[in-house]
Scaffold this active site. Sequence first.
Site, PDB file in Angstrom:
ATOM      1  N   ASN A  39     -12.782 -51.438  -6.762  1.00 29.61           N
ATOM      2  CA  ASN A  39     -14.711 -50.519  -6.769  1.00 29.61           C
ATOM      3  C   ASN A  39     -14.856 -50.638  -5.440  1.00 29.61           C
ATOM      4  OD1 ASN A  39     -13.756 -53.072  -7.761  1.00 29.61           O
ATOM      5  ND2 ASN A  39     -16.623 -52.947  -9.262  1.00 29.61           N
ATOM      6  N   CYS A  50     -14.922 -46.395  -9.291  1.00 29.88           N
ATOM      7  CA  CYS A  50     -14.217 -47.336  -9.551  1.00 29.88           C
ATOM      8  C   CYS A  50     -13.093 -47.677  -9.219  1.00 29.88           C
ATOM      9  CB  CYS A  50     -13.819 -46.735 -11.551  1.00 29.88           C
ATOM     10  SG  CYS A  50     -15.548 -47.049 -12.114  1.00 29.88           S
ATOM     11  N   GLU A  52      -9.889 -47.134 -10.466  1.00 29.08           N
ATOM     12  CA  GLU A  52      -9.011 -46.865 -11.614  1.00 29.08           C
ATOM     13  C   GLU A  52      -8.547 -45.438 -10.244  1.00 29.08           C
ATOM     14  OE1 GLU A  52     -11.849 -48.397 -12.601  1.00 29.08           O
ATOM     15  OE2 GLU A  52     -10.496 -48.784 -14.954  1.00 29.08           O
ATOM     16  N   CYS A  83     -14.208 -47.027 -18.046  1.00 29.54           N
ATOM     17  CA  CYS A  83     -14.735 -45.680 -18.069  1.00 29.54           C
ATOM     18  C   CYS A  83     -14.976 -44.855 -18.455  1.00 29.54           C
ATOM     19  CB  CYS A  83     -16.241 -46.088 -16.761  1.00 29.54           C
ATOM     20  SG  CYS A  83     -15.318 -44.832 -15.469  1.00 29.54           S
ATOM     21  N   CYS A  86     -13.394 -42.742 -15.684  1.00 28.27           N
ATOM     22  CA  CYS A  86     -11.895 -43.463 -15.650  1.00 28.27           C
ATOM     23  C   CYS A  86     -10.851 -43.054 -16.495  1.00 28.27           C
ATOM     24  CB  CYS A  86     -11.879 -44.459 -14.725  1.00 28.27           C
ATOM     25  SG  CYS A  86     -12.551 -45.082 -13.825  1.00 28.27           S
TER      26      CYS A  86
HETATM   27  N1  THU Z   1     -15.738 -50.611 -12.903  1.00 32.07           N
HETATM   28  C1  THU Z   1     -14.426 -50.537 -12.831  1.00 32.07           C
HETATM   29  O1  THU Z   1     -14.534 -50.310 -11.163  1.00 32.07           O
HETATM   30  N2  THU Z   1     -13.780 -50.475 -13.445  1.00 32.07           N
HETATM   31  C2  THU Z   1     -13.661 -50.483 -14.869  1.00 32.07           C
HETATM   32  O2  THU Z   1     -12.741 -50.176 -15.561  1.00 32.07           O
HETATM   33  C3  THU Z   1     -15.331 -50.139 -15.098  1.00 32.07           C
HETATM   34  C4  THU Z   1     -16.362 -50.494 -13.805  1.00 32.07           C
HETATM   35  C5  THU Z   1     -16.989 -50.586 -11.893  1.00 32.07           C
HETATM   36  C6  THU Z   1     -17.971 -50.202 -11.362  1.00 32.07           C
HETATM   37  C7  THU Z   1     -19.052 -51.097 -11.307  1.00 32.07           C
HETATM   38  O3  THU Z   1     -18.077 -51.065  -9.235  1.00 32.07           O
HETATM   39  C8  THU Z   1     -19.028 -52.497 -11.417  1.00 32.07           C
HETATM   40  O4  THU Z   1     -17.267 -51.932 -11.952  1.00 32.07           O
HETATM   41  C9  THU Z   1     -19.499 -52.703 -12.297  1.00 32.07           C
HETATM   42  O5  THU Z   1     -20.027 -51.446 -13.417  1.00 32.07           O
END
Ligand code: THU
Length: 133
Positions: A39, A50, A52, A83, A86
């Site tokens: 992320n 994110c 992903e 999320c 994603c």
């Molecule tokens: N986040 C991800 O990168 N992937 C996920 O599956 C869940 C959330 C990140 C987004 C943000 O930078 C942090 O986690 C908190 O939401």
Amino acid sequence: MTLLQAATAVRQNAYAPYSRFKVGAALRASSGAVHLGCNVENVAYPEGTCAEAGAIAAMIAAGDTAIAELVVIADSPSPVPPCGGCRQKIAEFAAPDVVVTLCTTDGKSTALTVADLLPGVFSLAHMARTSDA
Ligand code: THU
């Protein structure tokens, strides 16, 4: 190196100064190549991306277009769920039976299919009746 090891390693590079929640993602494309993402947050919060999404962008940039397997890891109490956005991004490049393994840094994991993650996915078929009218 396994996908879990790769996701664990790339997670360390996450840029998450606002949430302090680092996430790593590693996918194996149908070519066999592994693509990684973490992320990347932004002071303008909605501009963050994110893990992903990062792995998918790396896959496309490398010339692959099909996900065969995906692992996501974070330091969460239970295996971190992608999320909603994603889930739709993953579904664009993965068949419904592709396995997505959600992991915690302390060793818990849950394996789900893409169909499990996003039942009722919006797809090209839903636009079958579009026209210029
Ligand atoms: N986040 C991800 O990168 N992937 C996920 O599956 C869940 C959330 C990140 C987004 C943000 O930078 C942090 O986690 C908190 O939401």
